[in-house]
Scaffold this motif. Structure first.
Motif, PDB file in Angstrom:
ATOM      1  N   TRP A   1       0.779  -1.230   0.000  1.00 57.20           N
ATOM      2  CA  TRP A   1       0.000   0.000   0.000  1.00 57.20           C
ATOM      3  C   TRP A   1       0.815   1.287   0.000  1.00 57.20           C
ATOM      4  CZ3 TRP A   1      -4.952   0.092  -1.208  1.00 57.20           C
ATOM      5  CH2 TRP A   1      -5.703  -1.078  -1.063  1.00 57.20           C
ATOM      6  N   ASN A   2       2.070   1.227   0.428  1.00 53.79           N
ATOM      7  CA  ASN A   2       2.840   2.467   0.499  1.00 53.79           C
ATOM      8  C   ASN A   2       3.068   3.026  -0.908  1.00 53.79           C
ATOM      9  OD1 ASN A   2       4.294   4.437   2.068  1.00 53.79           O
ATOM     10  ND2 ASN A   2       6.184   3.600   1.225  1.00 53.79           N
ATOM     11  N   GLY A   3       2.568   4.245  -1.158  1.00 56.05           N
ATOM     12  CA  GLY A   3       2.676   4.868  -2.466  1.00 56.05           C
ATOM     13  C   GLY A   3       1.491   4.620  -3.375  1.00 56.05           C
ATOM     14  N   PHE A   4       0.454   3.936  -2.870  1.00 55.04           N
ATOM     15  CA  PHE A   4      -0.730   3.641  -3.680  1.00 55.04           C
ATOM     16  C   PHE A   4      -1.425   4.942  -4.110  1.00 55.04           C
ATOM     17  CE2 PHE A   4      -5.216   2.725  -4.295  1.00 55.04           C
ATOM     18  CZ  PHE A   4      -5.199   1.544  -5.021  1.00 55.04           C
ATOM     19  N   GLY A   5      -2.029   4.888  -5.289  1.00 55.24           N
ATOM     20  CA  GLY A   5      -2.761   6.059  -5.778  1.00 55.24           C
ATOM     21  C   GLY A   5      -1.862   7.238  -6.072  1.00 55.24           C
ATOM     22  N   GLY A   6      -0.693   6.956  -6.666  1.00 51.51           N
ATOM     23  CA  GLY A   6       0.227   8.039  -6.970  1.00 51.51           C
ATOM     24  C   GLY A   6       0.790   8.719  -5.740  1.00 51.51           C
ATOM     25  N   GLY A   7       0.871   7.970  -4.633  1.00 49.60           N
ATOM     26  CA  GLY A   7       1.397   8.529  -3.389  1.00 49.60           C
ATOM     27  C   GLY A   7       0.335   9.072  -2.459  1.00 49.60           C
ATOM     28  N   ARG A   8      -0.935   8.993  -2.853  1.00 50.99           N
ATOM     29  CA  ARG A   8      -2.014   9.505  -1.997  1.00 50.99           C
ATOM     30  C   ARG A   8      -2.131   8.696  -0.713  1.00 50.99           C
ATOM     31  NH1 ARG A   8      -7.217   8.106  -1.661  1.00 50.99           N
ATOM     32  NH2 ARG A   8      -7.227   6.927  -3.608  1.00 50.99           N
ATOM     33  N   ILE A   9      -1.800   7.405  -0.763  1.00 48.89           N
ATOM     34  CA  ILE A   9      -1.805   6.549   0.418  1.00 48.89           C
ATOM     35  C   ILE A   9      -0.367   6.157   0.742  1.00 48.89           C
ATOM     36  CG2 ILE A   9      -2.516   4.315   1.348  1.00 48.89           C
ATOM     37  CD1 ILE A   9      -5.051   4.534  -0.304  1.00 48.89           C
ATOM     38  N   GLN A  10       0.012   6.342   2.009  1.00 53.90           N
ATOM     39  CA  GLN A  10       1.337   5.961   2.473  1.00 53.90           C
ATOM     40  C   GLN A  10       1.212   5.107   3.730  1.00 53.90           C
ATOM     41  OE1 GLN A  10       4.202   9.260   2.674  1.00 53.90           O
ATOM     42  NE2 GLN A  10       2.856  10.454   1.346  1.00 53.90           N
ATOM     43  N   TYR A  11       2.287   4.428   4.055  1.00 54.51           N
ATOM     44  CA  TYR A  11       2.272   3.537   5.223  1.00 54.51           C
ATOM     45  C   TYR A  11       3.123   4.118   6.350  1.00 54.51           C
ATOM     46  CZ  TYR A  11       1.735  -0.771   7.828  1.00 54.51           C
ATOM     47  OH  TYR A  11       1.379  -1.686   8.791  1.00 54.51           O
ATOM     48  N   ALA A  12       2.701   3.835   7.578  1.00 51.19           N
ATOM     49  CA  ALA A  12       3.497   4.156   8.768  1.00 51.19           C
ATOM     50  C   ALA A  12       3.475   2.960   9.704  1.00 51.19           C
ATOM     51  CB  ALA A  12       2.942   5.385   9.486  1.00 51.19           C
ATOM     52  N   PHE A  13       4.589   2.679  10.365  1.00 52.42           N
ATOM     53  CA  PHE A  13       4.589   1.672  11.424  1.00 52.42           C
ATOM     54  C   PHE A  13       3.904   2.272  12.643  1.00 52.42           C
ATOM     55  CE2 PHE A  13       8.176   0.172   8.840  1.00 52.42           C
ATOM     56  CZ  PHE A  13       7.809  -1.159   8.687  1.00 52.42           C
ATOM     57  N   CYS A  14       3.012   1.475  13.276  1.00 50.27           N
ATOM     58  CA  CYS A  14       2.162   2.007  14.347  1.00 50.27           C
ATOM     59  C   CYS A  14       2.199   1.141  15.612  1.00 50.27           C
ATOM     60  CB  CYS A  14       0.723   2.132  13.855  1.00 50.27           C
ATOM     61  SG  CYS A  14       0.484   3.281  12.503  1.00 50.27           S
ATOM     62  N   PRO A  15       3.338   1.084  16.314  1.00 50.87           N
ATOM     63  CA  PRO A  15       3.317   0.459  17.636  1.00 50.87           C
ATOM     64  C   PRO A  15       2.402   1.287  18.547  1.00 50.87           C
ATOM     65  CG  PRO A  15       5.370   1.656  17.280  1.00 50.87           C
ATOM     66  CD  PRO A  15       4.632   1.690  15.981  1.00 50.87           C
ATOM     67  N   ARG A  16       1.476   0.635  19.237  1.00 52.69           N
ATOM     68  CA  ARG A  16       0.425   1.407  19.921  1.00 52.69           C
ATOM     69  C   ARG A  16       1.008   2.374  20.950  1.00 52.69           C
ATOM     70  NH1 ARG A  16      -5.258  -0.714  20.069  1.00 52.69           N
ATOM     71  NH2 ARG A  16      -6.372   1.243  20.323  1.00 52.69           N
ATOM     72  N   PHE A  17       1.705   1.855  21.924  1.00 55.75           N
ATOM     73  CA  PHE A  17       2.473   2.661  22.862  1.00 55.75           C
ATOM     74  C   PHE A  17       3.400   1.727  23.609  1.00 55.75           C
ATOM     75  CE2 PHE A  17      -1.029   3.021  26.466  1.00 55.75           C
ATOM     76  CZ  PHE A  17      -1.357   1.687  26.309  1.00 55.75           C
ATOM     77  N   VAL A  18       4.315   2.272  24.378  1.00 55.73           N
ATOM     78  CA  VAL A  18       5.334   1.458  25.027  1.00 55.73           C
ATOM     79  C   VAL A  18       4.697   0.382  25.895  1.00 55.73           C
ATOM     80  CG1 VAL A  18       7.237   1.489  26.691  1.00 55.73           C
ATOM     81  CG2 VAL A  18       7.094   3.270  24.932  1.00 55.73           C
ATOM     82  N   VAL A  19       3.589   0.711  26.558  1.00 54.81           N
ATOM     83  CA  VAL A  19       2.928  -0.222  27.470  1.00 54.81           C
ATOM     84  C   VAL A  19       2.567  -1.535  26.783  1.00 54.81           C
ATOM     85  CG1 VAL A  19       0.825  -0.559  28.843  1.00 54.81           C
ATOM     86  CG2 VAL A  19       2.060   1.615  28.976  1.00 54.81           C
ATOM     87  N   SER A  20       2.237  -1.504  25.487  1.00 53.85           N
ATOM     88  CA  SER A  20       1.773  -2.716  24.800  1.00 53.85           C
ATOM     89  C   SER A  20       2.779  -3.236  23.773  1.00 53.85           C
ATOM     90  CB  SER A  20       0.426  -2.451  24.118  1.00 53.85           C
ATOM     91  OG  SER A  20       0.559  -1.470  23.110  1.00 53.85           O
ATOM     92  N   CYS A  21       4.037  -2.826  23.883  1.00 58.95           N
ATOM     93  CA  CYS A  21       5.051  -3.245  22.909  1.00 58.95           C
ATOM     94  C   CYS A  21       6.330  -3.693  23.615  1.00 58.95           C
ATOM     95  CB  CYS A  21       5.392  -2.096  21.963  1.00 58.95           C
ATOM     96  SG  CYS A  21       4.018  -1.551  20.927  1.00 58.95           S
ATOM     97  N   THR A  22       6.885  -4.824  23.156  1.00 58.60           N
ATOM     98  CA  THR A  22       8.173  -5.263  23.675  1.00 58.60           C
ATOM     99  C   THR A  22       9.286  -4.391  23.105  1.00 58.60           C
ATOM    100  OG1 THR A  22       8.526  -6.813  21.853  1.00 58.60           O
ATOM    101  CG2 THR A  22       7.392  -7.661  23.817  1.00 58.60           C
TER     102      THR A  22
END
Length: 440
Positions: free
Chosen positions: A176-197
């Motif tokens: 999906w990153n770059g879909f639609g001529g760049g209209r859609i992009q991706y980001a990594f989304c770790p929720r917050f430190v509390v729920s991530c190793t």
């Protein structure tokens, strides 16, 4: 895609010179071809904007589209109880169809209130359905699946294996990153430190550098959250993120209410970006972020409504007004003037997303993302000799939205989003939330 000529609008450019003038804008090939007092050109469509205000589309830098279906189901609660008792169980119940209609419901609200670009965080599963809704709707968006591989109180359906969370995120990014001529992009989304190793967070750090994409997470929203991080990791949120090398210029932190002096300096020195969510912060009683102080430190700050169950609206007009008003109690009536706030909602958001060369102001060569306001109404008059920034931030509401253009396409006119079937979405939204509640 056809060309559009907008004529005789009051143009609020939000450019470096803060130019405001009566003039025309020519759109060709999804970008602003020309802007000026008068343009002689032929176009496939001409919009007569006499008496109307043209400005860049709003940029919201923290949204949860997957939560739009939960509006009204988690009111009057503190953050961690809100998550554990209501939001996480509802997210765990999501299916492909409910995620799809939750996204469309939220996007319809965002577009119809003038938001043209969004930084979004989805839930653990079914993110593909959300991206399909984003592609259909025409909105400009950066999004990603949420990542959660830690926490005894996280529902089992949301608790991931670290390697699965990473692989699924990378698979989505590569599709999906770059879909639609760049209209859609991706980001990594770790929720917050509390729920991530720590393993997950350090792998996200490395993948963000490898793929040159942003990291979108929550931090220092609530004092209870900070206490949990300190008890587990031995240091406060931002200090910990810096300790593991995740505090960098691609990191975008939602909330940042409870920051120490050391943490503010880390954010400034590392070029970390911040998202202010006043409606959510007030409703959850999380606190009031010291935004004037962050701005004085030259930290980039954007605005976001957060999610529908903690706001309960996704309306930038409300967020702008709140942003201005809540700072006037601790800092005095001159704090957060209308011009500053409107900049946060446009160019400020673009800077947070690393997109200031593409969106955020009306300038030749930038993406054709803009909104047209009709301010002929009781609540926006008188108009004679008034400050346009004040009219927009303090008086205007979503009812004044006339036209919304994203990527050179008209996606809202005649009080309707043109890319979404409103009747179907409203009907299916009700069916979806009823189904989720039955399965919980």
């Amino acid at each position: 895609m056809g060309s559009i000529l907008i004529q005789r609008a009051q143009i609020v450019t939000m450019n470096a010179e803060e130019e405001v003038f009566i003039g025309d804008v020519l759109i060709e090939n999804q970008v602003i071809k020309e802007i000026g007092p008068h343009i002689e050109a032929q176009a496939d469509r001409v919009i007569d904007a006499r008496g109307k205000v043209l400005l860049p589309g709003f940029v919201q830098t923290h949204i949860h589209l997957c939560q739009t279906l939960f509006r009204g189901r988690a009111d009057d609660m503190e953050l961690m109880d809100w998550l554990r008792q209501r939001i996480w169980p509802l997210e765990a119940a999501h299916d492909e169809e409910s995620v799809y209609y939750s996204a469309l419901l939220g996007i319809g609200e965002l577009i119809s209130s003038g938001t043209t670009t969004v930084l979004d965080m989805e839930t653990v599963h079914h993110t593909e359905s959300a991206f399909q809704a984003m592609a259909q709707s025409g909105i400009r968006i950066i999004s990603g699946k949420v990542m959660m591989d830690h926490g005894d109180e996280v529902p089992l359906p949301l608790r991931e294996r670290t390697e699965d969370s990473i692989q699924q995120s990378v698979d989505l990014l590569e599709k999906w990153n770059g879909f639609g001529g760049g209209r859609i992009q991706y980001a990594f989304c770790p929720r917050f430190v509390v729920s991530c190793t720590e393993q997950l967070l350090t792998e996200v750090r490395d993948l963000s550098a490898q793929y040159h994409v942003r990291v979108h997470t929550h931090a220092s929203e609530n004092q209870g959250e900070i206490a949990l991080v300190e008890s587990e990791r031995g240091m406060r949120n931002i200090i910990y993120l810096d300790h593991i090398g995740l505090a960098h210029s691609r990191l975008i932190l939602a909330h940042c209410i409870w920051l120490s002096e050391e943490e503010k300096e880390i954010i400034r020195k590392r070029g970390v970006k911040v998202t202010h969510c006043p409606g959510s912060n007030l409703k959850l009683s999380s606190g009031i972020a010291d935004i004037p102080d962050l701005l004085n430190r030259h930290i980039h700050v954007g605005l976001g409504a957060d999610g529908a169950p903690c706001n309960n609206n996704l309306d930038m007009f409300q967020e702008m007004r709140l942003t201005a008003l809540i700072q006037k109690i601790p800092h005095g009536p001159t704090a957060m003037d209308a011009r500053t706030v409107l900049r946060m909602a446009t160019m400020g958001g673009a800077e947070v997303l690393g997109m200031a060369k593409e969106i955020g102001s009306l300038e030749a060569g930038k993406k054709a993302d803009m909104i047209l306001l009709d301010l002929d109404d009781y609540h926006t008059y008188p108009s004679y000799d008034t400050d346009i920034y004040s009219r927009i931030v303090y008086s205007t509401t979503r009812s004044n939205m006339d036209t919304v253009i994203i990527d050179g396409a008209v996606v809202f006119e005649n009080r309707m989003v043109t890319t979404i079937d409103r009747g179907i979405v409203l009907q299916e939204a009700d069916k979806s939330i009823a189904r989720l509640i039955r399965t919980m």
